[in-house]
Design a protein around this motif. Sequence first.
Motif, mmCIF file in Angstrom:
data_model
loop_
_atom_site.group_PDB
_atom_site.id
_atom_site.type_symbol
_atom_site.label_atom_id
_atom_site.label_comp_id
_atom_site.label_asym_id
_atom_site.label_seq_id
_atom_site.Cartn_x
_atom_site.Cartn_y
_atom_site.Cartn_z
ATOM 1 N N CYS A 44 0.840 -1.197 0.000
ATOM 2 C CA CYS A 44 0.000 0.000 0.000
ATOM 3 C C CYS A 44 0.875 1.248 0.000
ATOM 4 O O CYS A 44 2.071 1.176 0.290
ATOM 5 C CB CYS A 44 -0.949 0.017 1.192
ATOM 6 N N LYS A 45 0.262 2.364 -0.364
ATOM 7 C CA LYS A 45 0.969 3.644 -0.387
ATOM 8 C C LYS A 45 -0.001 4.755 -0.006
ATOM 9 O O LYS A 45 -1.117 4.812 -0.516
ATOM 10 C CB LYS A 45 1.548 3.916 -1.768
ATOM 11 N N LEU A 54 -3.624 3.940 -1.852
ATOM 12 C CA LEU A 54 -3.686 2.851 -2.820
ATOM 13 C C LEU A 54 -3.181 1.582 -2.153
ATOM 14 O O LEU A 54 -2.109 1.572 -1.541
ATOM 15 C CB LEU A 54 -2.835 3.168 -4.051
ATOM 16 N N HIS A 55 -3.954 0.515 -2.280
ATOM 17 C CA HIS A 55 -3.590 -0.818 -1.786
ATOM 18 C C HIS A 55 -3.553 -1.735 -3.004
ATOM 19 O O HIS A 55 -4.397 -1.606 -3.893
ATOM 20 C CB HIS A 55 -4.646 -1.333 -0.805
ATOM 21 N N TRP A 56 -2.606 -2.664 -3.035
ATOM 22 C CA TRP A 56 -2.535 -3.556 -4.195
ATOM 23 C C TRP A 56 -1.820 -4.850 -3.879
ATOM 24 O O TRP A 56 -1.033 -4.950 -2.937
ATOM 25 C CB TRP A 56 -1.858 -2.863 -5.376
ATOM 26 N N LEU A 64 -1.341 -9.095 -13.620
ATOM 27 C CA LEU A 64 -2.588 -8.555 -13.087
ATOM 28 C C LEU A 64 -2.307 -7.870 -11.754
ATOM 29 O O LEU A 64 -1.415 -8.286 -11.009
ATOM 30 C CB LEU A 64 -3.611 -9.667 -12.861
ATOM 31 N N VAL A 65 -3.096 -6.837 -11.457
ATOM 32 C CA VAL A 65 -2.965 -6.118 -10.189
ATOM 33 C C VAL A 65 -4.352 -6.009 -9.564
ATOM 34 O O VAL A 65 -5.284 -5.507 -10.189
ATOM 35 C CB VAL A 65 -2.367 -4.704 -10.381
ATOM 36 N N HIS A 66 -4.463 -6.504 -8.341
ATOM 37 C CA HIS A 66 -5.704 -6.373 -7.570
ATOM 38 C C HIS A 66 -5.550 -5.093 -6.753
ATOM 39 O O HIS A 66 -4.614 -4.982 -5.963
ATOM 40 C CB HIS A 66 -5.861 -7.596 -6.674
ATOM 41 N N ASP A 188 6.042 2.258 -8.354
ATOM 42 C CA ASP A 188 6.635 0.937 -8.557
ATOM 43 C C ASP A 188 5.787 -0.077 -7.781
ATOM 44 O O ASP A 188 5.780 -0.067 -6.557
ATOM 45 C CB ASP A 188 8.073 0.936 -8.044
ATOM 46 N N LEU A 189 5.087 -0.926 -8.488
ATOM 47 C CA LEU A 189 4.201 -1.893 -7.846
ATOM 48 C C LEU A 189 4.927 -3.122 -7.327
ATOM 49 O O LEU A 189 4.318 -3.958 -6.657
ATOM 50 C CB LEU A 189 3.094 -2.303 -8.812
ATOM 51 N N SER A 190 6.221 -3.240 -7.616
ATOM 52 C CA SER A 190 6.949 -4.402 -7.113
ATOM 53 C C SER A 190 7.317 -4.215 -5.663
ATOM 54 O O SER A 190 7.654 -5.127 -4.970
ATOM 55 C CB SER A 190 8.196 -4.668 -7.935
#
Length: 190
Positions: A44-45, A54-56, A64-66, A188-190
Amino acid sequence: MAMVLSSKTILFIFTIIISLFFTTSSAETCKNHTFTSKRVFKSCKDLPYLHAYLHWTLYKSSRLVHIAFRAQYGPKGWVAWAINPRSTIMTGSQALVATRDAKGRMSAYTTPIIGYNPSMKPGKLEFRVSKLSAEYANKEMTIFAIVGPLRNLPIVNIVWQVGSVDRKGVPQMHEMESQNLRSAMAIDLS
């Protein structure tokens, strides 16, 4: 020698102490949030503008990203979270929008942001969106979705926004305040 404080000084000190207590006790971050639906995300950020979060969970193999996007907004209005495949500006964004009608019902839909005065009408995005839903709780609107597969992972350009709706529930243009104009970034989603 005893120090004597005036009643104004005592009141001033008391006011500072109380305000510090409420500031620290009510500080919201993404890390201490629990969803009413008991959903859990790996990352999350705290987004820097518009009291948004934002949570993911990223699924690297399928790209895919939830996501769950939360923004503090009153009971009547809209929130939006978007990915812009080409830049960190509003135009060209592929948006997920949530609104709440006069009866309190939440709805969520997708819309491409084509120009600086978009229609905000439902439309198809450049990527798939599934399990799109929205909820309103604790003065926050939340959008849930699974997006992708996405091309530019793990770095994506995101844009987010809040605004009001008219009497018919149609989203109106957002404010042109500093926070609204700066609510975009690469993440950066990683």
